[in-house]
Design a protein around this motif. Structure first.
Motif, PDB file in Angstrom:
ATOM      1  N   PHE A 297       0.835  -1.204   0.000  1.00  0.00           N
ATOM      2  CA  PHE A 297       0.000   0.000   0.000  1.00  0.00           C
ATOM      3  C   PHE A 297       0.866   1.249   0.000  1.00  0.00           C
ATOM      4  O   PHE A 297       0.657   2.173  -0.812  1.00  0.00           O
ATOM      5  N   ALA A 298       1.849   1.308   0.893  1.00  0.00           N
ATOM      6  CA  ALA A 298       2.697   2.497   0.983  1.00  0.00           C
ATOM      7  C   ALA A 298       3.482   2.715  -0.300  1.00  0.00           C
ATOM      8  O   ALA A 298       3.656   3.863  -0.749  1.00  0.00           O
ATOM      9  N   GLN A 299       3.971   1.628  -0.923  1.00  0.00           N
ATOM     10  CA  GLN A 299       4.730   1.781  -2.163  1.00  0.00           C
ATOM     11  C   GLN A 299       3.886   2.407  -3.252  1.00  0.00           C
ATOM     12  O   GLN A 299       4.351   3.272  -4.016  1.00  0.00           O
ATOM     13  N   GLN A 300       2.601   2.011  -3.318  1.00  0.00           N
ATOM     14  CA  GLN A 300       1.733   2.592  -4.327  1.00  0.00           C
ATOM     15  C   GLN A 300       1.384   4.048  -4.014  1.00  0.00           C
ATOM     16  O   GLN A 300       1.231   4.868  -4.924  1.00  0.00           O
ATOM     17  N   VAL A 301       1.254   4.372  -2.719  1.00  0.00           N
ATOM     18  CA  VAL A 301       1.063   5.784  -2.337  1.00  0.00           C
ATOM     19  C   VAL A 301       2.264   6.601  -2.789  1.00  0.00           C
ATOM     20  O   VAL A 301       2.131   7.682  -3.392  1.00  0.00           O
ATOM     21  N   ILE A 302       3.455   6.099  -2.511  1.00  0.00           N
ATOM     22  CA  ILE A 302       4.693   6.805  -2.878  1.00  0.00           C
ATOM     23  C   ILE A 302       4.789   6.962  -4.390  1.00  0.00           C
ATOM     24  O   ILE A 302       5.100   8.050  -4.902  1.00  0.00           O
ATOM     25  N   TYR A 304       2.444   6.977  -6.659  1.00  0.00           N
ATOM     26  CA  TYR A 304       1.450   7.901  -7.207  1.00  0.00           C
ATOM     27  C   TYR A 304       1.818   9.345  -6.881  1.00  0.00           C
ATOM     28  O   TYR A 304       1.814  10.212  -7.753  1.00  0.00           O
ATOM     29  N   LEU A 305       2.139   9.606  -5.606  1.00  0.00           N
ATOM     30  CA  LEU A 305       2.440  10.976  -5.196  1.00  0.00           C
ATOM     31  C   LEU A 305       3.660  11.523  -5.915  1.00  0.00           C
ATOM     32  O   LEU A 305       3.712  12.701  -6.291  1.00  0.00           O
ATOM     33  N   GLN A 306       4.659  10.665  -6.138  1.00  0.00           N
ATOM     34  CA  GLN A 306       5.919  11.171  -6.674  1.00  0.00           C
ATOM     35  C   GLN A 306       5.978  11.139  -8.195  1.00  0.00           C
ATOM     36  O   GLN A 306       6.603  12.006  -8.808  1.00  0.00           O
ATOM     37  N   HIS A 307       5.315  10.168  -8.815  1.00  0.00           N
ATOM     38  CA  HIS A 307       5.523   9.986 -10.254  1.00  0.00           C
ATOM     39  C   HIS A 307       4.239  10.062 -11.087  1.00  0.00           C
ATOM     40  O   HIS A 307       4.230  10.690 -12.134  1.00  0.00           O
ATOM     41  N   SER A 316     -10.097  11.245  -3.835  1.00  0.00           N
ATOM     42  CA  SER A 316     -10.732  10.119  -4.524  1.00  0.00           C
ATOM     43  C   SER A 316      -9.933   9.695  -5.745  1.00  0.00           C
ATOM     44  O   SER A 316      -9.929   8.507  -6.101  1.00  0.00           O
ATOM     45  N   ASP A 317      -9.227  10.628  -6.407  1.00  0.00           N
ATOM     46  CA  ASP A 317      -8.310  10.242  -7.482  1.00  0.00           C
ATOM     47  C   ASP A 317      -7.226   9.323  -6.937  1.00  0.00           C
ATOM     48  O   ASP A 317      -6.914   8.276  -7.528  1.00  0.00           O
ATOM     49  N   LEU A 318      -6.643   9.720  -5.818  1.00  0.00           N
ATOM     50  CA  LEU A 318      -5.613   8.906  -5.182  1.00  0.00           C
ATOM     51  C   LEU A 318      -6.174   7.548  -4.782  1.00  0.00           C
ATOM     52  O   LEU A 318      -5.565   6.500  -5.034  1.00  0.00           O
ATOM     53  N   GLY A 319      -7.354   7.550  -4.157  1.00  0.00           N
ATOM     54  CA  GLY A 319      -7.937   6.304  -3.694  1.00  0.00           C
ATOM     55  C   GLY A 319      -8.248   5.330  -4.807  1.00  0.00           C
ATOM     56  O   GLY A 319      -7.984   4.122  -4.692  1.00  0.00           O
ATOM     57  N   VAL A 350      -7.805  18.274  -1.903  1.00  0.00           N
ATOM     58  CA  VAL A 350      -7.188  18.452  -3.217  1.00  0.00           C
ATOM     59  C   VAL A 350      -5.693  18.687  -3.034  1.00  0.00           C
ATOM     60  O   VAL A 350      -5.280  19.589  -2.295  1.00  0.00           O
ATOM     61  N   PHE A 351      -4.887  17.862  -3.721  1.00  0.00           N
ATOM     62  CA  PHE A 351      -3.431  18.013  -3.710  1.00  0.00           C
ATOM     63  C   PHE A 351      -3.009  18.888  -4.876  1.00  0.00           C
ATOM     64  O   PHE A 351      -3.557  18.780  -5.980  1.00  0.00           O
ATOM     65  N   ILE A 352      -2.013  19.751  -4.640  1.00  0.00           N
ATOM     66  CA  ILE A 352      -1.472  20.613  -5.694  1.00  0.00           C
ATOM     67  C   ILE A 352       0.045  20.570  -5.601  1.00  0.00           C
ATOM     68  O   ILE A 352       0.616  20.895  -4.565  1.00  0.00           O
ATOM     69  N   ARG A 353       0.664  20.137  -6.680  1.00  0.00           N
ATOM     70  CA  ARG A 353       2.126  20.042  -6.682  1.00  0.00           C
ATOM     71  C   ARG A 353       2.777  21.413  -6.517  1.00  0.00           C
ATOM     72  O   ARG A 353       2.263  22.412  -6.985  1.00  0.00           O
ATOM     73  N   LYS A 354       3.934  21.400  -5.874  1.00  0.00           N
ATOM     74  CA  LYS A 354       4.748  22.612  -5.785  1.00  0.00           C
ATOM     75  C   LYS A 354       6.118  22.310  -6.363  1.00  0.00           C
ATOM     76  O   LYS A 354       6.617  21.192  -6.268  1.00  0.00           O
TER      77      LYS A 354
END
Length: 697
Positions: A297-302, A304-307, A316-319, A350-354
């Protein structure tokens, strides 16, 4: 607090020009236009030819026209976008477009914060602890780094031994009560548990025991209901929980169907409306703690968030992305959806990249609808009977959080009630309890009282009774052993309201259970807890002639709450009186406590009346050496007695009533009374005493 400030991952730290990013920097009030490089000086200074001057004039006029058009766009477009919405607040961040499009004006973005918890190592707890995990700490560290470096979160981490039950509660309490209108993410990686009978899940802190004397040590665990209460008390606009623990799906029931998302307009609405959202690594089932350095689970979170994540995406997009990948790899079903709380109003986190201080996408949320607060619109159209019920439920939640050790979140809930009902006695009683705990007044008051009682007893005359304050140690009611946080919170609420009513009605000094527990533990008096009979004797030694209030709170299947209370003498440990009271769910709790306090006060006054000598006498005016410290109050009635030492073998005092006296004025250690003498007229001062008269029921 651990805030990551690491270099951005590879591929994300290029220049603005290289990445095609509009280089508008974030400022508190909006966007700062990029600096325009100055033109290099001419190679050969001197007068320019006439034709170049004419061409320069034409170019200058063209640039001025373009500038005028640009100013009109910058002035008009943001107002058209935000027409009818609230103006951005001071400190709101601004964003830039990620595709070279027009800049839209300052966006009212929330402040992004995260609490990230990862526990590999658990305390052994004498062989009854939890086995260590392999990847939880590394998972938490990686997620924390990405949230801080790629998305600009303020991140606090609790890793291994740092993540004690008290530390997690304190961090959640602080998160819930600071950063108003923020966006808070809570990530937990560690052991979890589930009780099928109670239908309750748990996060396991680092210092939690697994079993005690053959039973589950649930008092050491962090109950899902407590976590939900804290989230419900949060002031944040958005709260997102990511839980990678066994049985995490027990945090909520049901799953939210995926909704069609239509681009920027959807995200603007989602970020504007409050949300309380949950994503878990599985349902009510064990989950895997394995993978290539991280859990699946954590690997997929990482990843998605990073790449894989776009510049702007929602919870919900993340989920949905996690659900697809984790199911394909493990068969686990990622759970996702809103928590069942009034604070959820249809929005989403809502996540927004910086990158380099620049937001990579424009999201300018519209203002919340008129009248809609962070608690949402639930209950706005409640019937006449619903408002008191919701108010009591809020105060129960506050008492539960207070019992769990989250006084700041409890104070948030009470403050909300007092904003609407400033003079509500039950809300004021809970607010006072919260304040006393935060200021540690209960403990200080107890120590002061013990010192005053000891000083008074040492100075008392050996041949006469000692005038001591009337003290009630409020140890009950309690919930059943092993009861849920809700039951423990309900019992705490009854104790709080009973204390307030007893002190107001009868001037009884009420000592809180929690202050006594703390003091007995500190003094190491050899008692295992307040349930230990030795504790009663220890309290009797500290507070002579005091009374214990013990008892239980029982709830029937129909929701009827019944209190079974006992008054116990601390010097003899004998039960002095028993009382029972019940209420249905539709009956007010404060009315029951007021009636019960009146009955308790009558019993206590009858069993432990104030008794003190008259120190001065002039006509019908008396003075006595007791005051508000002892429980005296204006209008209180006493019997005036002529007390003489007995002549019998038992040495008992002989008492003859000679009149009555009413308190006219009371200071802390003395009072003045007005007497009405009997048929014998005014007596002599010698051996003249006052005994309290119990009020009529």
């Amino acid at each position: 607090m651990s805030t990551h400030d690491k270099p951005l991952p590879s591929g994300l730290n290029g220049t603005d020009a290289e990445n095609g990013v509009n280089a508008y920097k974030i400022k508190s009030g909006g966007l700062a236009a990029p600096a325009v490089p100055e033109s290099p000086p001419p190679a050969h200074p001197g007068p320019a030819p006439a034709a170049p001057r004419r061409r320069a004039a034409r170019w200058t006029a063209a640039w001025l026209a373009l500038a005028a058009v640009a100013l009109a766009v910058v002035w008009l477009v943001p107002r058209a976008v935000r027409r009818g919405s609230e103006a951005p607040r001071a400190g709101d961040e601004a964003v830039s477009t990620g595709n070279g499009g027009a800049v839209r004006g300052a966006a009212a973005l929330p402040e992004y914060r995260a609490l990230v918890i990862g526990i590999n190592q658990y305390d052994p707890a004498d062989g009854e602890g939890w086995h260590p995990l392999d990847t939880a700490r590394a998972d938490a560290e990686a997620v924390a780094g990405i949230l801080a470096g790629v998305y600009g979160f303020q991140v606090r981490t609790l890793l291994d031994g740092e993540a004690s039950r008290a530390a997690i509660l304190n961090a959640l309490d602080e998160l819930a009560t600071t950063g108003t209108d923020g966006a808070d993410l809570i990530y937990f990686a560690g052991h979890g548990a589930f009780d099928e009978k109670l239908n309750e899940g748990y996060w396991i802190p680092a210092d939690a025991r697994h079993r005690i004397n053959g039973r589950d040590a649930k008092e050491d665990w962090l109950w899902n209901s407590t976590i939900t209460r804290l989230i419900g008390a949060s002031q944040a606009r958005h709260v997102l929980v990511l839980s990678d623990a066994c049985y995490s799906g027990a945090l909520f029931r049901g799953d939210e169907p995926l909704r069609a998302q239509g681009g920027q307009a959807w995200y603007e609405r989602a970020i504007a409306r409050p949300s309380r959202y949950l994503i878990t690594s599985g349902g009510i089932e064990p989950v895997l703690d394995s993978g290539s350095g991280h859990s699946i689970f954590a690997q997929q979170v990482i990843n998605y968030l990073q790449h894989a994540a776009p510049p702007v995406f929602s919870a919900s997009d993340l989920g949905s992305a996690l659900r697809e990948r984790v199911a394909a790899l493990t068969g686990q079903m990622v759970q996702m959806g809103p928590l069942p709380l009034g604070g959820h109003s249809g929005g989403e986190f809502v996540f927004i990249r910086k990158q380099g201080g620049i937001r990579l996408a424009a999201v300018a949320p519209a203002g919340r609808e008129a009248g809609e607060g962070l608690r949402g619109a639930a209950g706005a159209e409640d019937g006449a009977g619903e408002a008191p019920r919701r108010q009591e439920e809020t105060l129960r939640a506050a008492a539960e959080l207070l019992q769990a050790g989250a006084p700041q979140a409890a104070g948030n809930l009470v403050a909300g009630v007092l904003r609407e009902h400033a003079q509500d006695r039950m809300a004021l009683a809970v607010a006072d309890a919260v304040g006393r705990l935060q200021r540690r007044e209960a403990r200080e008051d107890l120590q002061k009282l013990i010192g005053q009682v000891a000083a008074g007893g040492g100075a008392a005359r050996a041949a006469a009774p000692v005038t001591r304050p009337r003290v009630l140690a409020c140890l009950g009611p309690e919930g059943p052993e092993g009861s849920t946080p809700g039951a423990a919170g309900a019992a705490r609420l009854y104790r709080i309201v009973l204390r307030a009513e007893l002190e107001a009605q009868a001037g009884i000094r009420v000592i809180e259970r929690e202050a006594l527990e703390s003091l007995l533990q500190e003094q190491q008096l050899g008692v295992s807890g307040l349930a230990d009979p030795a504790a009663r004797l220890a309290i009797g030694r500290l507070l002579p002639a005091s009374v214990l209030l013990l008892g239980d709170l029982m709830v029937s299947t129909a929701g009827v709450e019944t209190l079974y209370l006992r008054l116990v003498d601390t010097e003899t440990t004998q039960v002095l009186a028993s009382l029972t009271a019940s209420r249905r769910p539709d009956e007010p709790l404060d009315a029951l406590c007021s009636s019960l306090a009146s009955r308790l006060a009558q019993r206590i006054v009858a069993l432990k009346p104030l008794l003190a000598p008259v120190t001065a006498l002039e006509g019908t005016r008396l003075q006595a050496s007791f005051g508000t410290f002892h429980g005296a109050r204006t209008g209180q009635v006493f019997t005036v007695l002529a007390r003489l030492p007995g002549t019998g073998e038992d040495g008992a005092w002989r008492e003859e009533p000679v009149g009555t006296a009413t308190v006219g004025r009371a200071a802390e250690q003395a009072c003045e009374l007005e007497a009405a003498w009997g048929v014998g007229g005014q007596p002599r001062l010698e051996n003249l005493w006052l005994r309290e008269v119990a009020a009529e029921p």
